[in-house]
Design a protein around this motif. Structure first.
Motif, PDB file in Angstrom:
ATOM      1  N   ALA A  76       0.809  -1.226   0.000  1.00 44.47           N
ATOM      2  CA  ALA A  76       0.000   0.000   0.000  1.00 44.47           C
ATOM      3  C   ALA A  76       0.840   1.273   0.000  1.00 44.47           C
ATOM      4  N   VAL A  77       2.082   1.199   0.481  1.00 45.23           N
ATOM      5  CA  VAL A  77       2.877   2.426   0.640  1.00 45.23           C
ATOM      6  C   VAL A  77       4.036   2.541  -0.347  1.00 45.23           C
ATOM      7  N   THR A  78       4.182   1.554  -1.257  1.00 53.18           N
ATOM      8  CA  THR A  78       5.315   1.543  -2.189  1.00 53.18           C
ATOM      9  C   THR A  78       4.824   1.679  -3.618  1.00 53.18           C
ATOM     10  N   THR A  79       5.480   2.553  -4.392  1.00 53.91           N
ATOM     11  CA  THR A  79       5.184   2.684  -5.820  1.00 53.91           C
ATOM     12  C   THR A  79       6.490   2.767  -6.605  1.00 53.91           C
ATOM     13  N   LEU A  80       6.407   2.418  -7.878  1.00 56.44           N
ATOM     14  CA  LEU A  80       7.487   2.578  -8.842  1.00 56.44           C
ATOM     15  C   LEU A  80       7.087   3.727  -9.744  1.00 56.44           C
ATOM     16  N   VAL A  81       8.005   4.667  -9.975  1.00 58.10           N
ATOM     17  CA  VAL A  81       7.716   5.832 -10.814  1.00 58.10           C
ATOM     18  C   VAL A  81       8.753   5.880 -11.924  1.00 58.10           C
ATOM     19  N   ASP A  82       8.288   5.982 -13.181  1.00 58.86           N
ATOM     20  CA  ASP A  82       9.243   6.049 -14.297  1.00 58.86           C
ATOM     21  C   ASP A  82       9.670   7.493 -14.552  1.00 58.86           C
ATOM     22  N   ALA A  83      10.539   7.676 -15.524  1.00 63.84           N
ATOM     23  CA  ALA A  83      11.110   8.995 -15.827  1.00 63.84           C
ATOM     24  C   ALA A  83      10.058  10.007 -16.270  1.00 63.84           C
ATOM     25  N   TYR A  84       8.903   9.521 -16.724  1.00 68.92           N
ATOM     26  CA  TYR A  84       7.846  10.409 -17.203  1.00 68.92           C
ATOM     27  C   TYR A  84       6.813  10.709 -16.119  1.00 68.92           C
ATOM     28  N   GLY A  85       7.041  10.191 -14.914  1.00 70.18           N
ATOM     29  CA  GLY A  85       6.130  10.441 -13.808  1.00 70.18           C
ATOM     30  C   GLY A  85       4.992   9.446 -13.693  1.00 70.18           C
ATOM     31  N   LYS A  86       4.961   8.447 -14.564  1.00 70.88           N
ATOM     32  CA  LYS A  86       3.905   7.440 -14.485  1.00 70.88           C
ATOM     33  C   LYS A  86       4.170   6.544 -13.272  1.00 70.88           C
ATOM     34  N   THR A  87       3.120   6.293 -12.493  1.00 67.55           N
ATOM     35  CA  THR A  87       3.221   5.514 -11.268  1.00 67.55           C
ATOM     36  C   THR A  87       2.695   4.105 -11.493  1.00 67.55           C
ATOM     37  N   TYR A  88       3.433   3.126 -10.955  1.00 68.97           N
ATOM     38  CA  TYR A  88       3.065   1.716 -11.063  1.00 68.97           C
ATOM     39  C   TYR A  88       2.890   1.138  -9.662  1.00 68.97           C
TER      40      TYR A  88
END
Length: 146
Positions: A76-88
């Motif tokens: 719930a508290v962890t996300t992956l963010v790419d160079a374009y700001g998209k969150t996974y």
């Protein structure tokens, strides 16, 4: 003559096995060039290490504290963010359950097509955010926003 045929068949079998193994597609690409990043979030010490960036993107997360109970659900508290700001969002957590003073495990994300990326952990202790960033095999210094 019979030994010669057996020898040739044996050589062909060995060559076939070697060729087959060499031609297999590798689903996981390990990333030994990505170093571990650490930060302190209040009373919690956090270390994140990219493990593999292949079919899934896998990161080892290690949490340690000596004063508070680890109560955060890392899914719930962890996300992956790419160079374009998209969150996974993560797809799985394989590790210690919530609780205690130490948690370690692997959090998995869907595969991402990005040269630079960040792992964000929010609110492990008192509403802070830790951001751990990497870029194409060379690392960026991790930052912390409060």
């Amino acid at each position: 003559m019979r030994l010669k045929k057996i020898f040739h068949v044996g050589v062909l079998v060995v060559l076939s096995v070697v060729l087959f193994a060499a031609c297999q597609k590798t689903d996981q690409v390990t990333s030994p060039s990505f170093e571990s990043k650490s930060d302190e979030q209040g009373e919690v010490f956090v270390t994140v290490t990219p493990i593999s960036l292949g079919e899934s993107w896998d990161f080892e997360i290690d949490l340690t504290t000596h004063t508070v109970e680890l109560s955060a659900d890392l899914m719930a508290v962890t996300t992956l963010v790419d160079a374009y700001g998209k969150t996974y969002l993560p797809i799985s957590w394989e590790g210690d359950p919530v609780g205690g003073h130490h948690m370690i495990g692997i959090i998995k994300f869907p595969s991402v097509d990005a040269d630079s990326f960040s792992i964000r952990l929010v609110d492990l202790s008192g509403g802070e955010e830790s951001i751990f960033s990497w870029n194409s095999g060379s690392t960026k210094k991790n930052t912390r926003s409060e």
